[in-house]
Design an enzyme around this catalytic site. Structure first.
Site, mmCIF file in Angstrom:
data_model
loop_
_atom_site.group_PDB
_atom_site.id
_atom_site.type_symbol
_atom_site.label_atom_id
_atom_site.label_comp_id
_atom_site.label_asym_id
_atom_site.label_seq_id
_atom_site.Cartn_x
_atom_site.Cartn_y
_atom_site.Cartn_z
ATOM 1 N N TYR A 1 -21.145 -82.732 67.010
ATOM 2 C CA TYR A 1 -19.955 -82.066 67.546
ATOM 3 C C TYR A 1 -20.217 -80.568 67.704
ATOM 4 O O TYR A 1 -19.967 -79.983 68.762
ATOM 5 C CB TYR A 1 -18.742 -82.298 66.625
ATOM 6 C CG TYR A 1 -17.583 -81.390 66.935
ATOM 7 C CD1 TYR A 1 -16.831 -81.553 68.094
ATOM 8 C CD2 TYR A 1 -17.253 -80.323 66.083
ATOM 9 C CE1 TYR A 1 -15.769 -80.686 68.384
ATOM 10 C CE2 TYR A 1 -16.210 -79.467 66.360
ATOM 11 C CZ TYR A 1 -15.470 -79.651 67.514
ATOM 12 O OH TYR A 1 -14.438 -78.792 67.804
ATOM 13 N N GLY B 1 -2.928 -82.034 73.884
ATOM 14 C CA GLY B 1 -3.426 -82.056 72.506
ATOM 15 C C GLY B 1 -2.720 -81.041 71.620
ATOM 16 O O GLY B 1 -1.784 -80.350 72.043
ATOM 17 N N SER C 1 -15.938 -73.180 68.698
ATOM 18 C CA SER C 1 -15.583 -73.379 67.292
ATOM 19 C C SER C 1 -16.505 -72.560 66.407
ATOM 20 O O SER C 1 -17.692 -72.370 66.716
ATOM 21 C CB SER C 1 -15.739 -74.861 66.949
ATOM 22 O OG SER C 1 -15.665 -75.042 65.556
ATOM 23 N N LYS D 1 -20.573 -77.842 71.185
ATOM 24 C CA LYS D 1 -19.932 -76.537 71.410
ATOM 25 C C LYS D 1 -20.995 -75.474 71.713
ATOM 26 O O LYS D 1 -20.826 -74.650 72.624
ATOM 27 C CB LYS D 1 -19.097 -76.144 70.187
ATOM 28 C CG LYS D 1 -17.900 -77.060 69.928
ATOM 29 C CD LYS D 1 -16.904 -77.037 71.067
ATOM 30 C CE LYS D 1 -15.736 -77.959 70.850
ATOM 31 N NZ LYS D 1 -14.889 -78.095 72.052
HETATM 32 P P1 NAD Z 1 -6.812 -82.651 70.456
HETATM 33 O O1 NAD Z 1 -7.633 -83.884 70.329
HETATM 34 O O2 NAD Z 1 -5.446 -82.651 69.888
HETATM 35 O O3 NAD Z 1 -6.722 -82.217 71.990
HETATM 36 C C1 NAD Z 1 -7.728 -82.523 72.939
HETATM 37 C C2 NAD Z 1 -7.045 -83.161 74.137
HETATM 38 O O4 NAD Z 1 -8.048 -83.427 75.115
HETATM 39 C C3 NAD Z 1 -6.371 -84.498 73.822
HETATM 40 O O5 NAD Z 1 -5.045 -84.497 74.343
HETATM 41 C C4 NAD Z 1 -7.250 -85.533 74.512
HETATM 42 O O6 NAD Z 1 -6.490 -86.637 74.963
HETATM 43 C C5 NAD Z 1 -7.840 -84.718 75.652
HETATM 44 N N1 NAD Z 1 -9.150 -85.178 76.129
HETATM 45 C C6 NAD Z 1 -10.263 -85.460 75.403
HETATM 46 N N2 NAD Z 1 -11.266 -85.833 76.207
HETATM 47 C C7 NAD Z 1 -10.803 -85.759 77.481
HETATM 48 C C8 NAD Z 1 -11.373 -86.003 78.761
HETATM 49 N N3 NAD Z 1 -12.636 -86.414 78.881
HETATM 50 N N4 NAD Z 1 -10.606 -85.817 79.852
HETATM 51 C C9 NAD Z 1 -9.320 -85.417 79.740
HETATM 52 N N5 NAD Z 1 -8.726 -85.172 78.562
HETATM 53 C C10 NAD Z 1 -9.454 -85.342 77.440
HETATM 54 O O7 NAD Z 1 -7.680 -81.462 69.825
HETATM 55 P P2 NAD Z 1 -7.245 -79.961 69.468
HETATM 56 O O8 NAD Z 1 -7.261 -79.824 67.999
HETATM 57 O O9 NAD Z 1 -6.063 -79.550 70.231
HETATM 58 O O10 NAD Z 1 -8.538 -79.185 69.996
HETATM 59 C C11 NAD Z 1 -8.603 -78.640 71.304
HETATM 60 C C12 NAD Z 1 -9.983 -78.058 71.525
HETATM 61 O O11 NAD Z 1 -10.263 -77.086 70.505
HETATM 62 C C13 NAD Z 1 -11.118 -79.066 71.451
HETATM 63 O O12 NAD Z 1 -12.095 -78.702 72.402
HETATM 64 C C14 NAD Z 1 -11.660 -78.883 70.052
HETATM 65 O O13 NAD Z 1 -13.018 -79.273 69.967
HETATM 66 C C15 NAD Z 1 -11.489 -77.397 69.864
HETATM 67 N N6 NAD Z 1 -11.392 -76.961 68.465
HETATM 68 C C16 NAD Z 1 -10.434 -77.501 67.656
HETATM 69 C C17 NAD Z 1 -10.354 -77.094 66.321
HETATM 70 C C18 NAD Z 1 -9.325 -77.671 65.389
HETATM 71 O O14 NAD Z 1 -9.439 -77.462 64.175
HETATM 72 N N7 NAD Z 1 -8.303 -78.388 65.851
HETATM 73 C C19 NAD Z 1 -11.239 -76.120 65.838
HETATM 74 C C20 NAD Z 1 -12.191 -75.577 66.695
HETATM 75 C C21 NAD Z 1 -12.265 -76.012 68.023
#
Ligand code: NAD
Ligand code: UDP
Length: 346
Positions: free
Chosen positions: A156, A13, A132, A160
């Site tokens: 969501y 991700g 988050s 968390k």
């Molecule tokens: P993203 O969607 O780009 O990355 C998440 C990855 O997890 C993806 O590659 C997806 O294919 C994989 N995934 C999802 N469910 C899965 C499962 N059940 N088994 C295996 N793989 C799975 O998201 P991101 O922006 O890189 O966020 C990463 C983490 O950070 C997440 O937990 C998100 O909630 C948290 N987060 C993100 C933000 C933001 O603004 N991007 C802010 C706060 C928290």
């Protein structure tokens, strides 16, 4: 003894891919588990290209306990048992979580309990979790400190908050378990090479990728959700941090998990500075030389006026602080978007 093998869930991700590079640079050996529900294989190809090292990858789901057992066992038998799990895998779209809450509780909460159970069977004791700032909800006081009350406003955010509680209870059972929940503020930008970045599927929910897609001509104009907030210019204020700074925070957190006094810690990762929607648009215009057409819209339901972090605990416990400026976030985000107008598919 340190063998430095890590399991990185969701490593393909946006944040996970940047963190892989930082972990490899720090001497760790990440094994990635991802089900590609929100990413593509090209991401890991590029991480390998940038790092120059092959990355072990397992395509699968964190809700598959058998698969996790096999993975942990294989690494232990190889003589490189997993030392810590860096747990990014989750669904993350707020609106979708309101429409389909069970998918979110299943993937994010159920997925984490399945992962922790497999860790227990394999005697893997340390975990770093992607939490988050959304766990705080409507601010009672800014900046948000980690002591701010927890009151998410959507499913969501509740996933968390619930996972944090699960981790706290899990770590409290002793046997040297350690869990570090990192409460991210708003990660934006891209790797300075322009080779890795954020590639949302469909219409971006978040501000920054929407701006970059307007700049590259994929969208006509930015809809600014609300210009009547009690802020510097009426538009919403957030604490944007460079995704490479966030990646570095994970390296520190993995190191900290190995020696933390407390079984569970929740730590803000932000800059401590607020930037409004229009300030970010102006900074991006400067960095890109493009004009971003904007149209004022009503407030987005559920949005708060302002949010920014008190980042002091991250400095105290992890020795981490954000280093990169808004200008750098914009320049790097633009390099990524302009060189990859169609994301990883282009
Ligand atoms: P993203 O969607 O780009 O990355 C998440 C990855 O997890 C993806 O590659 C997806 O294919 C994989 N995934 C999802 N469910 C899965 C499962 N059940 N088994 C295996 N793989 C799975 O998201 P991101 O922006 O890189 O966020 C990463 C983490 O950070 C997440 O937990 C998100 O909630 C948290 N987060 C993100 C933000 C933001 O603004 N991007 C802010 C706060 C928290
Ligand atoms: N925002 C906006 N237009 C968009 C997306 C977001 O004006 O197309 C605003 C939003 O109201 C908020 C800020 O940009 O004030 C950051 O929104 P984002 O969804 O990126 O982060 P979050 O609200 O989850 O902190």
């Amino acid at each position: 003894m340190m063998n430095r093998t890590l399991l990185v869930t969701g490593g393909a991700g946006y944040i996970g891919s940047h963190t892989l590079l930082a972990l490899i640079a720090a001497g760790y050996r990440p094994v990635v588990l991802d089900n590609y529900s929100n990413s593509v294989p090209e991401v890991l190809r590029r991480v390998q290209q940038l790092s120059g090292v092959p990355i072990e990858f397992v395509e699968g789901d964190i809700r598959d306990g058998k698969l996790l057992d096999g993975l942990f066992q294989r690494k232990a038998q190889d003589g490189s048992p997993v030392e810590c799990v860096v747990h990014f895998a989750a669904l993350k779209a707020v609106g979708e979580s309101v429409a389909n809450p069970l998918a979110y509780y299943d993937n994010n909460v159920g997925g984490t309990t399945t992962l922790l159970s497999a860790m227990d069977r394999a005697q893997v004791r340390h975990l770093v979790f992607s939490s988050s700032a959304t766990v705080y909800g409507e601010p009672i006081e800014l900046p948000y400190s980690e002591q701010h009350r927890i009151a998410p406003t959507n499913p969501y955010g509740w996933t968390k908050a619930m996972v944090e509680q699960v981790l706290k209870d899990w770590a409290a059972t002793g046997e040297a378990r350690r869990a570090v929940a990192l409460r991210y503020f708003n990660p934006i930008g891209a790797h300075a090479s322009g080779v890795l970045g954020e590639a949302p599927q469909g219409t971006p929910n978040n501000l920054f990728p929407f701006i970059t897609q307007v700049a590259v001509g994929k969208r006509e104009k930015l809809m600014v959700f609300g210009d009547d907030y009690d802020t510097v210019d009426g538009t919403g204020v957030r604490d944007y941090l460079h995704v490479e700074d966030l990646a570095d925070g994970h390296v520190r957190a993995v190191q900290y998990a190995g020696q933390a006094a407390e079984p569970f810690s929740a730590i803000n990762l932000g800059t401590g500075r607020g930037t409004s929607v229009l300030q970010l648009v102006r900074a991006f215009e400067q960095a890109s030389g493009k004009t971003i057409a904007c149209t004022m819209q009503p407030r987005r339901p559920g949005d708060i006026a302002s949010a920014w972090a008190d980042p002091a605990l991250a400095y105290r416990l992890l020795g981490w602080k954000a280093e990169r400026s808004i200008e750098q976030m914009c320049a790097d985000g633009w390099r990524w978007q302009s060189q990859n107008p169609d994301g990883y598919g282009g």
